[in-house]
Structures are given as structure tokens and as C-alpha cells.
Design an enzyme around this catalytic site. Structure first.
Site, PDB file in Angstrom:
ATOM      1  N   ARG A   1      31.327  -0.505  -8.201  1.00  0.00           N
ATOM      2  CA  ARG A   1      30.399  -1.592  -8.137  1.00  0.00           C
ATOM      3  C   ARG A   1      29.090  -1.136  -7.758  1.00  0.00           C
ATOM      4  NH1 ARG A   1      31.340  -4.778  -4.281  1.00  0.00           N
ATOM      5  NH2 ARG A   1      33.578  -4.554  -4.077  1.00  0.00           N
TER       6      ARG A   1
ATOM      7  N   TYR B   1      12.775 -19.108 -20.903  1.00  0.00           N
ATOM      8  CA  TYR B   1      14.102 -18.998 -21.557  1.00  0.00           C
ATOM      9  C   TYR B   1      15.125 -20.184 -21.085  1.00  0.00           C
ATOM     10  CZ  TYR B   1      18.606 -17.200 -22.504  1.00  0.00           C
ATOM     11  OH  TYR B   1      19.817 -16.921 -22.898  1.00  0.00           O
TER      12      TYR B   1
ATOM     13  N   ASP C   1       9.737 -11.789 -16.759  1.00  0.00           N
ATOM     14  CA  ASP C   1      10.583 -11.615 -17.675  1.00  0.00           C
ATOM     15  C   ASP C   1       9.792 -11.190 -18.741  1.00  0.00           C
ATOM     16  OD1 ASP C   1      12.373 -11.685 -19.798  1.00  0.00           O
ATOM     17  OD2 ASP C   1      13.150 -13.704 -19.396  1.00  0.00           O
TER      18      ASP C   1
ATOM     19  N   LYS D   1      18.729  -7.616 -25.620  1.00  0.00           N
ATOM     20  CA  LYS D   1      17.739  -7.907 -26.601  1.00  0.00           C
ATOM     21  C   LYS D   1      17.082  -6.461 -27.104  1.00  0.00           C
ATOM     22  CE  LYS D   1      18.889 -12.026 -25.618  1.00  0.00           C
ATOM     23  NZ  LYS D   1      18.165 -12.862 -24.751  1.00  0.00           N
TER      24      LYS D   1
HETATM   25  C1  PLP Z   1      18.443 -13.603 -23.665  1.00  0.00           C
HETATM   26  C2  PLP Z   1      17.357 -13.800 -22.717  1.00  0.00           C
HETATM   27  C3  PLP Z   1      17.600 -13.771 -21.238  1.00  0.00           C
HETATM   28  C4  PLP Z   1      19.072 -13.871 -20.931  1.00  0.00           C
HETATM   29  O1  PLP Z   1      19.686 -12.646 -20.892  1.00  0.00           O
HETATM   30  P1  PLP Z   1      21.260 -12.456 -21.332  1.00  0.00           P
HETATM   31  O2  PLP Z   1      21.304 -11.100 -21.544  1.00  0.00           O
HETATM   32  O3  PLP Z   1      21.441 -13.236 -22.316  1.00  0.00           O
HETATM   33  O4  PLP Z   1      21.856 -13.060 -19.958  1.00  0.00           O
HETATM   34  C5  PLP Z   1      16.538 -14.126 -20.329  1.00  0.00           C
HETATM   35  N1  PLP Z   1      15.373 -14.097 -20.636  1.00  0.00           N
HETATM   36  C6  PLP Z   1      14.923 -13.964 -22.232  1.00  0.00           C
HETATM   37  C7  PLP Z   1      13.602 -14.167 -22.610  1.00  0.00           C
HETATM   38  C8  PLP Z   1      15.904 -13.773 -23.084  1.00  0.00           C
HETATM   39  O5  PLP Z   1      15.656 -13.812 -24.382  1.00  0.00           O
END
Ligand code: PLP
Length: 386
Positions: free
Chosen positions: A53, A105, A178, A203
Site C-alpha cells: 500500500r 476539469y 494540473d 491521459k
Molecule cells: C481526466 C482528468 C482528470 C481526472 O483524472 P482521472 O484519471 O480520470 O481520475 C483530472 N484533470 C484533467 C485535466 C483530466 O483530463
């Protein structure tokens, strides 16, 4: 062995830091499914790993590569991008004030409204494209965190990371970014003054639409990073070793994938801008886009592979266009090798700040002109229906 410290990021990624499995000589890392680790006879854990973990050699490979690509001191892998993002907020304390973008997001925005405020954070939304709006929102001594997303979903708003880092630090706050859409190929937020960079590794980092994962990378190993690590290991939203292995494999081709997709996105944006059925194209690489000059300074070598179009004829025309595509896949998410199209407003519901006529496009690795031709026929067909 090469001195990997001195090599360029493309090289670091391609060879995943050049790690060789000592025991076997394998040039590709092994997957370590073990949940637990042998304790020394004297009760110690000299090898440093206790339980998966918290610790796993497969996590370490992906995390080390990401730290090198972002220029950070340490990285953590999470079960999703949401688990990574929310860990940053959960490492704060109830009563803390945080400044976040108005348009960001969707699921994180929803979590901030629903859960973070309920838990006791004071969440303030501002237009982060305007550093003066951020300055006005900062409450020195009270604001603990500024959160940016750049370019931000799904309007691709660009925020000035260096300027906002300075403002945040003057007010005693941290800056987290982000950087999912920019990727370390185009932007390295830590080098611009940010304290933490987050990715939905679902992504571009993994890049093949087959792993859900999230990451955080820190500029410094400090007490706040220790609290984030504690949120990860106590809440237990860890990535499994198989997914961590796929993630390091995906990152090896990050630079070629992301550059090719961004070049295709640029070409598509230019061609779509001239399309009679398209009202406007939102893409930081277009000279007329509001954040273009800032993006040209802040993003190195490209503007990313995400764009949106606003379709003439409103929501009905946008939804009909998405229904008519044959090559693009109608699906949420982004950053894979296959191109995706999505009507965002209908996913986000009535409180969304996203225009109803907007289609979000995640450009993959197909030929840009095939992608254009498919959208062209869909737009024209929708136009002739009315
Ligand atoms: C998809 C996404 C998230 C969330 O990520 P997950 O892996 O789906 O939990 C956060 N920020 C952006 C810009 C995203 O495209």
C-alpha cells in the site's frame, strides 16, 4: 552506463532512466506483484519496503521517470487522477482557503463543491487566466493553496504559472498545477515556480486508454509532501503494480506521441477555423486565441493536442455532428492514440460553465487530414439537415 542526470528528457523517457534489472540483466523492468516484503532477522526493514500500500519497486520505476521528466524531487502514483488531485486538498486542514479556476476539469470542480467545502475548505473560484483576479482572491495567512489547470478543460484557458507562483508564494500559499493537457513535453510547471504538479496519467502519460492512474510530483520533500504521502497510504488509493508497469511503458513513447498529436491538432484547428459550419475554434496554438501569446511563452515546442469547436446551430447541431462522425470515437477522456469527440455540456449537467454548442476534441495519432475529412462530412451533413 550513461550519466542519465545529463541526458535530455526524450532520452530519459525512451530508456525509462536506463534501469537494468540487476538480478537478471533484463533491460525491461519486472512487475513486482508482491504485497509484502521480507523482514530482516533483527526485525528491521533494511531494503526499505514493508507493504505494497506504500512501497513497491514497480511504483518506484514509474515515479522516478516522472520525477526526472518534471524536474521534481519525488513523485507518487495514485489509483486515478482524481485520487491524486484530491490528495493535495485533503493534505490541507479544515478552515484553509483555496483558490481554484472557475473553469476546470469537471469532476474535480464537482468534488470541490460537494466534498471539499463540506469537509471544511473555503473554496474560491476565480478566472485564473487573469493574475490580478488571483491576487485579489488571495488572503495572506489564510490561503494555503492555489490550484491551476493549464490549458484548462474544455475551453483551454491558459494561466500564467510563473506569475501566479510568485503571487501565491508572497501570500504564503503553495501552487499546484494540473498539467495533464500540457504534459512534461510542453510545460514543466516546477521549473516555473509551482510546488506540485499533478497528472491524470490516464491521459497522455500512459497514452493508450488502457490504464486509470494519477500522479503528483513535488519540487521539494517537505512536511506538506509528507502529509500527501500519508493521505495516499492511509486512504489507500494506490495504483496496482501491473498498471504502474504499463504506465512506465507508456511514458517511454510520450515525446513522439504528444508531439505528433499536437502537430495534428494544430493543423486541424487551422482547417476547422475556416469551416463554414464552425463558429469558433478554441486552441492555444491559434494566434487569435486569447491565451495564445502566454501559451507561446509558457509552452515549449507545441500547444497540446486538445481543442474544442463551437458549432453553428447550438447544442442540437453540436450533438448531431458528434452523431455523424465515423472515424472519431464518441467517448469521454483524452490523451489516447485514437481521437475522441465529446459534447461536454451534456456530460457536465446544468451547472456547467461550458457552452452548449461546444464539442471537445482529443486528437490522437491518425492522419490529421483523415480526422478533418470525417469532421467535415459530419458538419456538412448536420448543416444540410436543417
Ligand atoms: C481526466 C482528468 C482528470 C481526472 O483524472 P482521472 O484519471 O480520470 O481520475 C483530472 N484533470 C484533467 C485535466 C483530466 O483530463
Amino acid at each position: 552506463m550513461a550519466d542519465f542526470e545529463k541526458l535530455r528528457p526524450e532520452t530519459l523517457a525512451a530508456q525509462a532512466l536506463g534501469l537494468i534489472d540487476e538480478a537478471s540483466g533484463a533491460i525491461i523492468p519486472s512487475i513486482h506483484p508482491s504485497t509484502t516484503y521480507l523482514r530482516d532477522p533483527d526485525n528491521g526493514y533494511r531494503r526499505g519496503r514493508v507493504y505494497s500500500r506504500a512501497d513497491n519497486p514497480t511504483y518506484e520505476q514509474a515515479a522516478a521517470l516522472l520525477s526526472a521528466l518534471e524536474g521534481g524531487a519525488d513523485s507518487l502514483l495514485f489509483a486515478s487522477g482524481m485520487a491524486a488531485a484530491t490528495a493535495v486538498f485533503l493534505a490541507l486542514s479544515p478552515g484553509d482557503h483555496v483558490v481554484v479556476p472557475k473553469v476546470m476539469y469537471w469532476a474535480l470542480r464537482a468534488w470541490l463543491h460537494e466534498t471539499a467545502t463540506h469537509w471544511g475548505l473555503l473554496v474560491e473560484e476565480v478566472d485564473t487566466a487573469d493574475p490580478q483576479a488571483v491576487r485579489a482572491a488571495l488572503r495572506p495567512g489564510r490561503t494555503r493553496l492555489v490550484w491551476l489547470e493549464s490549458p484548462a478543460n474544455p475551453l483551454w484557458t491558459v494561466s500564467d504559472i510563473a506569475a501566479i507562483a510568485e503571487l501565491a508564494h508572497q501570500a504564503g500559499a503553495l501552487l499546484a498545477v494540473d498539467s495533464t493537457v500540457a504534459t512534461p513535453v510542453f510545460t514543466r510547471p516546477l521549473g516555473l515556480g509551482a510546488d506540485i504538479v499533478m497528472h491524470s496519467a490516464t491521459k497522455y502519460l500512459n497514452g493508450h486508454s488502457d490504464v486509470v492512474a494519477g500522479t503528483l510530483t513535488t519540487a521539494r520533500q517537505d512536511a506538506f509532501w509528507g502529509r500527501i504521502r500519508q493521505v495516499l497510504t492511509r486512504h489507500g488509493a494506490v495504483l496496482g503494480p501491473f498498471e504502474a508497469w504499463l504506465l512506465q511503458r507508456g511514458m517511454r513513447t510520450l515525446f513522439v506521441r504528444v508531439r505528433a498529436a499536437a502537430a495534428a491538432a494544430q493543423r486541424l484547428a487551422e482547417r476547422l477555423q475556416a469551416h463554414g459550419r464552425v463558429d469558433s475554434v478554441l486552441y492555444p496554438g491559434l494566434p487569435g486565441f486569447p491565451g495564445h501569446d502566454l501559451a507561446a511563452r509558457q509552452m515549449q515546442g507545441g500547444f497540446g493536442a486538445m481543442l474544442s469547436i463551437r458549432v453553428k446551430g447550438g447544442a442540437a447541431a453540436a450533438i448531431a455532428t458528434a452523431a455523424e462522425v465515423r472515424l472519431w470515437k464518441r467517448a469521454t477522456s483524452l490523451g489516447g492514440v485514437e481521437s475522441l469527440i465529446e459534447h461536454r455540456a451534456s456530460i457536465e449537467g446544468p451547472t456547467t460553465p461550458v457552452p452548449a454548442d461546444l464539442l471537445r476534441l482529443s486528437v490522437g495519432l491518425e492522419a490529421a487530414d483523415d480526422l478533418f475529412d470525417d469532421l467535415d462530412q459530419a458538419l456538412n451533413r448536420t448543416g444540410s439537415l436543417r
